[in-house]
Design a protein around this motif. Sequence first.
Motif, PDB file in Angstrom:
ATOM      1  N   MET A   1       5.631   5.306   9.784  1.00 20.94           N
ATOM      2  CA  MET A   1       4.553   4.732   8.976  1.00 20.94           C
ATOM      3  C   MET A   1       3.378   4.297   9.843  1.00 20.94           C
ATOM      4  O   MET A   1       2.219   4.500   9.477  1.00 20.94           O
ATOM      5  CB  MET A   1       5.082   3.554   8.151  1.00 20.94           C
TER       6      MET A   1
ATOM      7  N   GLU B   1       6.367  -1.560   5.298  1.00 19.17           N
ATOM      8  CA  GLU B   1       6.245  -2.193   6.599  1.00 19.17           C
ATOM      9  C   GLU B   1       6.881  -3.574   6.586  1.00 19.17           C
ATOM     10  O   GLU B   1       6.815  -4.296   5.604  1.00 19.17           O
ATOM     11  CB  GLU B   1       4.766  -2.340   6.981  1.00 19.17           C
TER      12      GLU B   1
ATOM     13  N   LEU C   1       7.058   4.488   2.328  1.00 17.84           N
ATOM     14  CA  LEU C   1       7.765   5.719   2.657  1.00 17.84           C
ATOM     15  C   LEU C   1       8.950   5.868   1.709  1.00 17.84           C
ATOM     16  O   LEU C   1       9.992   5.240   1.895  1.00 17.84           O
ATOM     17  CB  LEU C   1       8.239   5.674   4.112  1.00 17.84           C
TER      18      LEU C   1
END
Length: 353
Positions: free
Chosen positions: A87, A110, A95
């Motif tokens: 990422m 994240e 993702l």
Amino acid sequence: MLLDLKNLCVSEASTIQDTISIIDSGAYQIALVIDSENNFIGTVTDGDIRRAILRGHKLRETISSIAHKNALTVNENYNIENALSLMRRKKIHHLPIVSQNKKLIGLHTEETSIFDGELPNVAIIMAGGLGERLRPLTDGIPKPMLPIGGKPILEIIVNSLKGYGIKQIIISLNYLGDQIKEHFGDGSNFGLQIEYLNETERSGTAGSLRELRNYGASPSIIINGDVLTRVNFRALLHYHEQSRSDATMCVREHSVQIPYGVVTMKKNHINGIEEKPESKIFINSGIYVLNPQILNLVPDAGIFDMPDLFRTLKESNKTVIAFPIREYWRDIGRIEDYQKANREFSANFPSDD
């Protein structure tokens, strides 16, 4: 982190409006598109929707034509460390995890995403205007301190920025600026750090920015002190970053009713006539994001307005983009705007905000 997918999924038949509701109800600014058998089809982000609005898509349309159907995915054996690394390399914030038979089974985000915690960005509020069109209301009070819903306009703006994690604020002052300083002080009573720029002479809507050259390493939000809005400032910063923009201008769709029959012609031949058509345009909302180095383009002296800055940016071949505001927005420049804002306040700014 690995998320529960509940309330993040939509179908291709979902409308853009329905998908906005899904995105706004969560903290991750994304919807995952699946079919009736939970097969992964694609993603729709807040940025995808705003770009679709700029292209003319209507909120009642389905998301089929705007979904990102080639979204990057990983399988269930892809560990979190590798997912985070991927990422970062791809500069994405989500993702999807898809099984070998294309079933959606998860979503990586994240560990420290732009949607969590305090942001490093500074917000600069331009609050030095005379408010001449709002007289006599502004005869003894600066326009940003006029009350709406029992609070000064400027306090509503400050609280909104704080709610999105922006804790460093600079307020540009001129007309009756001492009243603003007295109300906000150093910001500690509001859980913020507030500094001031004191304009000693009229410098235009961008002129005072010359005093902030090289201030901070992150993009700054610039907002007029007479704008009432529910815009998602985190989404705005994400959009700016994702677009690799040098400067971003928030725009708002505005409808103009032409009160006459409009005739289209080729030379002196009439091709058609449309009675009282409605024209839709995008207008400048008074909210911007600027990269730090952009402030070097503000001249050392003289009146310099935001349109001047954006013209200079285009002439300098900088990347300049538009961010369409789909949330509540009202510019309080005239008495009728101020009256409307007071009528609309309770519906758009719940008391628990």
